[in-house]
Motif scaffolding. Structure first.
Motif, mmCIF file in Angstrom:
data_model
loop_
_atom_site.group_PDB
_atom_site.id
_atom_site.type_symbol
_atom_site.label_atom_id
_atom_site.label_comp_id
_atom_site.label_asym_id
_atom_site.label_seq_id
_atom_site.Cartn_x
_atom_site.Cartn_y
_atom_site.Cartn_z
ATOM 1 N N LYS A 152 0.836 -1.197 0.000
ATOM 2 C CA LYS A 152 0.000 0.000 0.000
ATOM 3 C C LYS A 152 0.875 1.253 0.000
ATOM 4 N N ASP A 156 1.053 4.234 -2.676
ATOM 5 C CA ASP A 156 0.903 5.631 -2.270
ATOM 6 C C ASP A 156 2.043 6.484 -2.794
ATOM 7 N N ARG A 158 3.560 6.036 -5.454
ATOM 8 C CA ARG A 158 3.556 5.979 -6.924
ATOM 9 C C ARG A 158 4.862 5.388 -7.442
ATOM 10 N N ASP B 58 -0.741 14.893 -8.535
ATOM 11 C CA ASP B 58 -0.086 13.660 -8.093
ATOM 12 C C ASP B 58 0.564 13.869 -6.720
ATOM 13 N N ALA B 61 -2.020 13.969 -4.014
ATOM 14 C CA ALA B 61 -2.526 12.631 -3.710
ATOM 15 C C ALA B 61 -1.546 11.904 -2.804
ATOM 16 N N MET B 62 -0.241 12.046 -3.100
ATOM 17 C CA MET B 62 0.780 11.405 -2.265
ATOM 18 C C MET B 62 0.786 12.019 -0.875
ATOM 19 N N ALA B 65 -1.936 10.690 1.194
ATOM 20 C CA ALA B 65 -1.668 9.310 1.646
ATOM 21 C C ALA B 65 -0.748 9.284 2.852
#
Lengths: 177, 76
Positions: A152, A156, A158, B58, B61-62, B65
């Protein structure tokens, strides 16, 4: 069965080792497929069957019978007076094997393959013993939900988003593509 | 007893007649295959990825998280 295989492998390895150590291919022993019982005088020229050494240092038969000697005398005359059998006899006096006989394949590969595969299989037992008695405990990163959490985190971050793991994950739906 | 005279010379030339063109064919095919199957798709994949890539989106989004240590997730 294992002892026999080990013995055969041993003698084959010894043969290959001597061949590798020799300075030229001409120094190989003329092998008849059985162990040489008496020691050969290596200071004298040897007979060799080798595809890249067409004319060995000595003829194959060096101890001639009377019939052989008379044939050798006849060889000193014109050769078209020799019969086909005589020519072949003279050839076999000088050489042990013809080129096709030299190049003939042996079934040695079966022994080699069998021994190799057998030993590979035996290695499995060794590794099993090592698992029981030698290897330490597996790292905690393999236990429980750690691998799942690790994956996971990779998604996260990428990791490899173009063609790798993150490219296979659908971020909108939260599932694999 | 008359055997055919064995081949005395020209062994290398005979071998090269086949193997030299074959070497060229195999090399060129491997290069072509690599190019068509790996290099071109890879270039396309990268082009597609970056065509509509929003790096800020991007990044956010990271950030959400929670993987960064320098920036916390956006507080609402």
């Amino acid at each position: 069965m294992f002892h026999l295989a080990a013995g055969r492998v041993g003698s084959l390895a010894a043969k290959r080792a001597t061949a590798a150590l020799s300075t030229s291919s001409a120094r190989m022993m003329a092998s008849h497929g059985h162990e040489v019982s008496t020691a050969v005088d290596m200071s004298k020229p040897q007979y060799t069957d080798s595809a890249d050494y067409p004319l060995p240092d000595v003829p194959y038969k060096q101890v001639l019978t009377d019939a052989d000697k008379s044939l050798k005398q006849k060889e000193k005359g014109p050769w078209n007076q020799l019969s086909k059998e005589e020519k072949l006899a003279l050839y076999r006096l000088k050489f042990l094997k013809t080129y096709p006989e030299m190049r003939h394949s042996t079934p040695e590969w079966k022994t080699a393959l069998g021994a190799a595969l057998f030993l590979m299989g035996f290695t499995g037992f060794i590794v099993w013993w090592q698992k029981v008695y030698v290897f330490p405990k597996r790292p905690r990163t393999f236990e429980g939900d750690w691998p799942e959490k690790q994956l996971k985190r990779m998604l996260d971050m990428r990791i490899n988003p173009v063609q790798g793991i993150s490219s296979k994950w659908d971020y909108e739906k939260g599932q694999w593509k | 007893m008359s055997l055919a005279k064995p081949m005395m010379r020209g062994m290398l030339a005979k071998r090269l007649r086949l193997h030299l063109p074959l070497a060229f064919v195999v090399s060129f095919s491997s290069a072509l295959a690599f190019n068509l199957l790996i290099a071109q798709p890879r270039k396309r994949a990268y082009a597609e990825f970056y065509k509509n890539y929003d790096s800020v989106k991007d990044f956010n989004a990271m950030r959400e998280a929670g993987i960064f240590e320098s920036v916390r997730p956006i507080e609402k």
